[in-house]
Design a protein around this motif. Structure first.
Motif, PDB file in Angstrom:
ATOM      1  N   ALA A 184     -50.318  60.261  -7.504  1.00 56.50           N
ATOM      2  CA  ALA A 184     -48.928  59.859  -7.697  1.00 56.50           C
ATOM      3  C   ALA A 184     -47.892  61.233  -7.526  1.00 56.50           C
ATOM      4  CB  ALA A 184     -49.195  59.862  -9.519  1.00 56.50           C
ATOM      5  N   GLY A 185     -47.728  61.172  -6.344  1.00 61.98           N
ATOM      6  CA  GLY A 185     -46.792  62.268  -5.658  1.00 61.98           C
ATOM      7  C   GLY A 185     -45.570  61.848  -5.233  1.00 61.98           C
ATOM      8  N   ALA A 186     -44.747  62.745  -4.770  1.00 61.53           N
ATOM      9  CA  ALA A 186     -43.515  62.313  -4.296  1.00 61.53           C
ATOM     10  C   ALA A 186     -43.087  63.668  -3.198  1.00 61.53           C
ATOM     11  CB  ALA A 186     -42.594  62.244  -5.072  1.00 61.53           C
ATOM     12  N   ILE A 187     -41.986  63.738  -2.614  1.00 59.81           N
ATOM     13  CA  ILE A 187     -41.531  64.807  -1.910  1.00 59.81           C
ATOM     14  C   ILE A 187     -39.932  65.039  -2.448  1.00 59.81           C
ATOM     15  CG2 ILE A 187     -40.405  65.456   0.378  1.00 59.81           C
ATOM     16  CD1 ILE A 187     -42.525  63.934   1.976  1.00 59.81           C
ATOM     17  N   PHE A 188     -39.747  66.207  -2.817  1.00 58.86           N
ATOM     18  CA  PHE A 188     -38.455  66.683  -3.192  1.00 58.86           C
ATOM     19  C   PHE A 188     -37.380  66.993  -2.238  1.00 58.86           C
ATOM     20  CE2 PHE A 188     -35.386  69.678  -5.036  1.00 58.86           C
ATOM     21  CZ  PHE A 188     -34.983  69.163  -5.912  1.00 58.86           C
ATOM     22  N   SER A 189     -36.279  66.563  -2.225  1.00 53.28           N
ATOM     23  CA  SER A 189     -35.238  66.615  -0.987  1.00 53.28           C
ATOM     24  C   SER A 189     -34.091  66.780  -1.312  1.00 53.28           C
ATOM     25  CB  SER A 189     -35.537  65.388  -0.022  1.00 53.28           C
ATOM     26  OG  SER A 189     -34.235  65.446   1.081  1.00 53.28           O
ATOM     27  N   ASN A 213     -42.997  59.445 -14.790  1.00 50.57           N
ATOM     28  CA  ASN A 213     -42.993  60.795 -14.561  1.00 50.57           C
ATOM     29  C   ASN A 213     -42.873  61.254 -13.009  1.00 50.57           C
ATOM     30  OD1 ASN A 213     -45.116  60.203 -17.017  1.00 50.57           O
ATOM     31  ND2 ASN A 213     -44.785  62.226 -17.047  1.00 50.57           N
ATOM     32  N   VAL A 214     -43.457  60.494 -12.127  1.00 44.75           N
ATOM     33  CA  VAL A 214     -43.186  60.778 -10.715  1.00 44.75           C
ATOM     34  C   VAL A 214     -42.671  59.302 -10.028  1.00 44.75           C
ATOM     35  CG1 VAL A 214     -43.921  61.577  -8.493  1.00 44.75           C
ATOM     36  CG2 VAL A 214     -44.764  62.683 -10.343  1.00 44.75           C
ATOM     37  N   PRO A 215     -41.368  59.301  -9.262  1.00 42.54           N
ATOM     38  CA  PRO A 215     -41.172  58.065  -8.910  1.00 42.54           C
ATOM     39  C   PRO A 215     -42.056  57.193  -7.551  1.00 42.54           C
ATOM     40  CG  PRO A 215     -39.562  59.667  -8.236  1.00 42.54           C
ATOM     41  CD  PRO A 215     -40.535  60.306  -8.979  1.00 42.54           C
ATOM     42  N   PHE A 226     -36.430  63.109  -5.623  1.00 42.59           N
ATOM     43  CA  PHE A 226     -37.846  62.948  -5.359  1.00 42.59           C
ATOM     44  C   PHE A 226     -37.757  61.569  -4.933  1.00 42.59           C
ATOM     45  CE2 PHE A 226     -38.424  66.295  -8.666  1.00 42.59           C
ATOM     46  CZ  PHE A 226     -39.589  66.946  -7.996  1.00 42.59           C
ATOM     47  N   TYR A 227     -38.528  61.584  -3.705  1.00 42.49           N
ATOM     48  CA  TYR A 227     -38.810  60.295  -3.005  1.00 42.49           C
ATOM     49  C   TYR A 227     -40.340  59.941  -3.009  1.00 42.49           C
ATOM     50  CZ  TYR A 227     -34.018  61.072  -1.348  1.00 42.49           C
ATOM     51  OH  TYR A 227     -32.791  60.987  -1.514  1.00 42.49           O
ATOM     52  N   GLY A 228     -40.630  58.970  -3.446  1.00 40.61           N
ATOM     53  CA  GLY A 228     -42.094  58.576  -3.944  1.00 40.61           C
ATOM     54  C   GLY A 228     -42.936  58.088  -2.916  1.00 40.61           C
ATOM     55  N   SER A 229     -44.348  57.723  -3.247  1.00 43.04           N
ATOM     56  CA  SER A 229     -45.209  57.238  -2.340  1.00 43.04           C
ATOM     57  C   SER A 229     -44.723  55.934  -1.557  1.00 43.04           C
ATOM     58  CB  SER A 229     -46.639  56.914  -3.190  1.00 43.04           C
ATOM     59  OG  SER A 229     -47.011  58.045  -4.018  1.00 43.04           O
ATOM     60  N   PHE A 299     -36.287  53.469 -13.019  1.00 41.71           N
ATOM     61  CA  PHE A 299     -36.099  54.418 -13.871  1.00 41.71           C
ATOM     62  C   PHE A 299     -34.766  55.396 -13.316  1.00 41.71           C
ATOM     63  CE2 PHE A 299     -40.487  53.438 -14.380  1.00 41.71           C
ATOM     64  CZ  PHE A 299     -40.338  53.218 -15.726  1.00 41.71           C
ATOM     65  N   SER A 300     -33.933  55.923 -14.115  1.00 37.16           N
ATOM     66  CA  SER A 300     -33.034  57.002 -13.683  1.00 37.16           C
ATOM     67  C   SER A 300     -33.534  58.299 -13.660  1.00 37.16           C
ATOM     68  CB  SER A 300     -31.967  56.745 -14.377  1.00 37.16           C
ATOM     69  OG  SER A 300     -32.168  57.534 -15.844  1.00 37.16           O
ATOM     70  N   ILE A 301     -33.089  59.083 -12.959  1.00 35.95           N
ATOM     71  CA  ILE A 301     -33.328  60.667 -12.854  1.00 35.95           C
ATOM     72  C   ILE A 301     -33.431  61.184 -14.331  1.00 35.95           C
ATOM     73  CG2 ILE A 301     -31.072  61.561 -12.479  1.00 35.95           C
ATOM     74  CD1 ILE A 301     -32.479  63.319 -10.404  1.00 35.95           C
ATOM     75  N   PHE A 302     -32.429  60.708 -15.263  1.00 31.71           N
ATOM     76  CA  PHE A 302     -32.534  61.313 -16.586  1.00 31.71           C
ATOM     77  C   PHE A 302     -33.887  60.690 -17.263  1.00 31.71           C
ATOM     78  CE2 PHE A 302     -28.096  60.569 -15.404  1.00 31.71           C
ATOM     79  CZ  PHE A 302     -27.652  61.764 -15.721  1.00 31.71           C
ATOM     80  N   ASP A 303     -34.352  59.575 -17.035  1.00 31.18           N
ATOM     81  CA  ASP A 303     -35.659  59.166 -17.588  1.00 31.18           C
ATOM     82  C   ASP A 303     -36.856  60.028 -17.086  1.00 31.18           C
ATOM     83  OD1 ASP A 303     -34.763  56.872 -18.770  1.00 31.18           O
ATOM     84  OD2 ASP A 303     -34.611  55.537 -16.817  1.00 31.18           O
TER      85      ASP A 303
END
Length: 311
Positions: A184-189, A213-215, A226-229, A299-303
């Motif tokens: 359940a990871g992602a990359i932050f950009s 929790n993680v997109p 965040f750009y997810g799996s 979900f939105s970034i606020f979620d």
């Protein structure tokens, strides 16, 4: 009944004896911002010769977590019995004590936080490589694995290596991980979708489509986020870069942990085929439990901020 009791007693003794074969040692690998960072090395004295190694980065929203939490121990145990040394590391928790940071404060805070975690992973990797001869570690087969925030860290670290990020200068020239395992990871950009200047190491993803929790795919605001799996896997497919993606329809953030008990066989196959066997494969496993209720998948970034840092 007596035979059953005797059998149970025998199995208990056998398990206890086997469990004692795994040894743990703790080492200080860095001091950052006045904080001592330690790692735990798990190995078996029965393993002879150079061995592959899995580095593990714990989860906890970059605000909490322990490298030796009980929920990870079965994973460590499995890997050691498969012939790997396991090294579970500390890292600086940049979101510790933060609640409801707000979107714009969170962007700056996240960037600093993720960068710190990646730098600490690189330092731990350098420490391991520096002791590879003493510890009999095969430096061509070092895998980085992480859960949730730890999964973000290992994916970000691999992306940094592929893009020749300045932070990678602490690593030996030409070094790359032999594989990445992301729970359940992602990359932050801060500049849109992640770029890959060179192909990454083989990556194994676990992610649920209803992860709040993680997109699973992405959560962004003006390209920052965040750009997810799911998104990363689509990039790797287009690049013809090997990966294995295990996704579960309508599953939440539980896939940050459950694969470390429920999917050990699949993890072992990834290590055998992609890491040790160097097979160029793309595998996608999409699971849908027909008994599971339909959950939101958008979900939105606020979620995401509310799920991780809401009061």
């Amino acid at each position: 009944m007596k035979r059953v009791a005797l059998l149970f007693a025998a199995l208990t003794v056998l398990f206890t004896a086997t469990a004692q074969e795994i040894r743990k040692s703790t080492h200080l690998f860095a001091i950052k911002d006045g904080q001592e960072l330690y790692l735990d090395r798990y190995t078996s004295p029965e393993l002879m010769g150079k061995r592959p190694c899995v580095i593990f980065v714990f989860g906890g929203g970059f605000s909490t977590g322990l490298r030796d939490a009980a929920k990870y121990l079965q994973y460590y145990d499995y890997l050691v019995r498969e012939g790997y040394d396991v090294v579970a590391i500390d890292y600086r928790l940049g979101m510790k004590g933060v609640t409801d940071p707000g979107v714009f404060n969170a962007i700056s805070q996240f960037k600093t936080t993720v960068n710190m975690a990646v730098e600490d992973l690189y330092d731990a990797t350098k420490f391991i490589i520096g002791r590879a001869e003493e510890w009999e570690i095969d430096t061509d087969h070092i895998v980085a694995s992480g859960s949730s925030a730890g999964a973000i860290t290992v994916l970000q670290a691999e992306n940094g290596i592929c893009n020749n990020d300045p932070a990678t200068r602490v690593l030996p020239d030409g070094f790359n991980y032999a594989g990445i395992i992301s729970f359940a990871g992602a990359i932050f950009s801060t500049s849109g979708k992640p770029e890959w200047h060179t192909s990454p190491a083989p990556i194994m993803f676990f992610h649920g489509t209803s992860d709040k929790n993680v997109p699973y795919d992405k959560a962004r605001l003006f390209g920052i986020g965040f750009y997810g799996s799911g998104l990363i896997a689509s990039q790797l497919r287009e690049m013809r870069s090997p990966y294995c993606f295990y996704s579960v329809e309508y599953e939440d953030h539980s896939l940050a942990e459950t694969p470390m008990t429920d999917n050990l066989e699949q993890i072992g196959e990834f290590l055998d085929n992609y890491v040790m066997g160097r097979q160029n494969l793309i595998t996608e496993i999409h699971v849908e439990n027909l008994d599971r209720e339909v959950r939101p998948t958008s979900f939105s970034i606020f979620d995401y901020l509310g799920s991780n840092y809401g009061e």
